[in-house]
Design an enzyme around this catalytic site. Structure first.
Site, PDB file in Angstrom:
ATOM      1  N   GLY A   1      -9.187  -5.203   1.618  1.00  0.00           N
ATOM      2  CA  GLY A   1      -7.941  -5.205   2.631  1.00  0.00           C
ATOM      3  C   GLY A   1      -8.377  -4.225   3.850  1.00  0.00           C
ATOM      4  N   ASP A   2      -7.175  -3.794   4.606  1.00  0.00           N
ATOM      5  CA  ASP A   2      -7.522  -2.626   5.666  1.00  0.00           C
ATOM      6  C   ASP A   2      -7.670  -1.501   4.965  1.00  0.00           C
ATOM      7  OD1 ASP A   2      -5.046  -3.082   4.664  1.00  0.00           O
ATOM      8  OD2 ASP A   2      -3.974  -2.078   6.554  1.00  0.00           O
TER       9      ASP A   2
ATOM     10  N   THR B   1       0.933  -1.145   0.074  1.00  0.00           N
ATOM     11  CA  THR B   1       0.108   0.100   0.120  1.00  0.00           C
ATOM     12  C   THR B   1       0.952   1.244  -0.194  1.00  0.00           C
ATOM     13  OG1 THR B   1      -1.671  -1.138   1.681  1.00  0.00           O
ATOM     14  CG2 THR B   1      -1.913   1.333   1.215  1.00  0.00           C
TER      15      THR B   1
HETATM   16  N1  ASP Z   1      -2.616  -3.632   3.326  1.00  0.00           N
HETATM   17  C1  ASP Z   1      -2.848  -3.946   2.059  1.00  0.00           C
HETATM   18  C2  ASP Z   1      -3.803  -4.973   1.940  1.00  0.00           C
HETATM   19  O1  ASP Z   1      -4.094  -5.875   2.747  1.00  0.00           O
HETATM   20  C3  ASP Z   1      -1.686  -4.515   1.261  1.00  0.00           C
HETATM   21  C4  ASP Z   1      -0.375  -4.243   1.569  1.00  0.00           C
HETATM   22  O2  ASP Z   1      -0.084  -3.215   2.209  1.00  0.00           O
HETATM   23  O3  ASP Z   1       0.292  -5.265   1.641  1.00  0.00           O
HETATM   24  O4  ASP Z   1      -4.757  -4.790   0.921  1.00  0.00           O
END
Ligand code: ASP
Length: 320
Positions: free
Chosen positions: A205-206, A175
Site C-alpha cells: 500500500g502507500d 493504518t
Molecule cells: N493505506 C493503507 C493501505 O492502502 C490502508 C488504509 O489505511 O486503509 O494499505
C-alpha cells in the site's frame, strides 16, 4: 536543524480508531521531552500489539491467501532519513524493523522475504500475526466469494478476479498514523498497517512508500494518509502536502490542495483517503476525501493533560 523550544509546544496528531491504544504513551513521552522518533515508535508498538485493532500488527486482516503481510514506515524529519518495510510476515513490530532499516542499512525500504531476513538478522521479535478471529473472518470471505472450481483448487489458480471483490470488513479503520513535533522542534512521521484486507500477496500500500503514505521534514511539517493506498501512491500525497507547505501554503491549504488532487483521479481503486498533516509551528489539518463514515482523529498538545478526539473534515469533491 532542530531549535530549542518550550516543551509545551510539542504536539501529536494520530488517527482515531487505530491509534487510541498508543496515543497516550506518545503524548506522555513527548511531555517528558523524548524525541519525536522515539515517542512515535513507542506508541505505534502498542497499536501493533493490540489485537483489537484489526488493521495493524498482530490481529490485522490477512491477504487473500490467509497470510498477514504488514507494512510500516518511519521518517526522521531532521535528516530526512526513512526506513520502511513492506509485505513483512511473521514479526511483531514492523515499525521497529522499519526504524532499524533507517538506522542500520544504507537502504530506505525492504520488502517480503528480504525484509524478513533482515528482521531475523537483527533478532526482531517474531509473532504469529494471524489470530483465530481474523482467520475465521477470512475463511467466511473465501466461502462467500470463491465458488465452484476455483474453491476446489484454492489457493491455486489466478487471484485477479477475487481481488476485485476484496473489501475491508471494517471500512474506515485502517493504518495507524502518528505525526509528532517534539520540544526540540524535530518532526517525525510513523505509519503501520496490515493494509487492505484480502489483498493480493505482495501488494504494497502507500504506507511503506515514503512520499505517498507519509513524509516528514522538520523545516516545514509532516503528512500521512489512511484509506486506499493506491490513490495516495498515484498522487504522492504525503510529499505533496509537505512540498506545498515549503512553497508557502498553510497546512490547511496544503491538505486541501492534496485532497483536490486526489479527487481528480480516474480509474483504479478510487476510494476514500484521509490526509493528516502538521506544520513546524504546531498547526494541523485533517481532511477526508470520499469518506464512507464519520471519522475522527486524536490531537495532543504540550500542556494538555490527555489527548482529545476531533471530527475529521470531509471535503468530498466540493473543492474541485
Ligand atoms: N493505506 C493503507 C493501505 O492502502 C490502508 C488504509 O489505511 O486503509 O494499505
Amino acid at each position: 536543524m532542530a531549535h530549542a523550544r518550550a516543551a509545551d509546544t510539542a504536539m501529536i496528531l494520530v488517527t482515531n480508531n487505530e491509534g487510541w491504544s498508543g496515543v497516550s504513551c506518545t503524548a506522555q513521552a513527548l511531555a517528558t521531552g523524548e524525541r519525536a522518533m522515539d515517542a512515535i515508535e513507542a506508541g505505534i508498538r502498542l497499536v501493533e500489539a493490540d489485537e483489537r485493532v484489526r488493521t495493524v500488527g498482530r490481529g490485522g486482516w490477512p491477504n487473500i491467501l490467509g497470510e498477514v503481510e504488514l507494512d510500516a514506515a518511519i521518517m526522521d524529519g531532521d535528516t530526512r532519513r526513512t526506513g520502511a518495510v513492506g509485505a513483512l510476515k511473521g514479526f511483531a513490530h514492523p515499525i521497529s524493523i522499519a526504524r532499524a532499516v533507517l538506522e542500520r542499512l544504507p537502504h530506505e525500504l525492504l520488502a517480503g522475504d528480504g525484509a524478513a531476513r533482515f528482521a531475523r538478522d537483527i533478532g526482531a521479535e517474531r509473532s504469529e500475526n494471524l489470530t483465530e478471529d481474523s482467520a475465521a473472518a477470512w475463511r467466511r470471505w473465501v466461502d462467500a466469494n470463491v465458488s465452484g472450481e476455483a474453491r476446489h483448487r484454492w489457493p491455486e489458480g489466478p487471484l485477479e478476479a477475487h481481488c476485485r471483490r476484496a473489501v475491508d470488513p471494517e471500512r474506515g479503520r485502517d493504518t495507524t498514523v502518528f505525526l509528532a513535533l517534539d520540544a526540540n522542534g524535530s518532526i517525525a512521521s510513523g505509519v503501520s498497517t496490515s493494509g487492505w484486507a484480502w489483498k493480493h500477496p505482495g501488494r504494497l500500500g502507500d504506507s511503506p512508500v515514503i512520499g505517498a503514505g507519509s513524509y516528514a521534514d522538520s523545516r516545514h511539517g509532516a503528512a500521512a494518509c489512511t484509506g486506499a493506498g493506491e490513490m495516495a501512491i498515484r498522487c504522492a500525497t504525503a510529499r505533496s502536502v509537505v512540498l506545498c507547505m515549503r512553497m508557502g501554503m498553510s497546512v490547511e491549504e496544503a491538505v486541501n490542495e492534496a485532497a483536490r488532487d486526489l479527487a481528480t483521479l480516474e480509474g483504479g481503486l478510487v476510494s476514500r483517503v484521509t490526509v493528516h498533516a502538521i506544520d513546524a509551528a504546531g498547526e494541523h489539518a485533517v481532511a477526508a476525501v470520499n469518506a464512507e463514515a464519520p471519522l475522527h482523529h486524536w490531537l495532543w498538545r504540550g500542556g494538555d493533560t490527555v489527548p482529545s478526539q476531533h471530527p475529521v473534515r470531509e471535503v468530498g469533491s466540493g473543492l474541485l
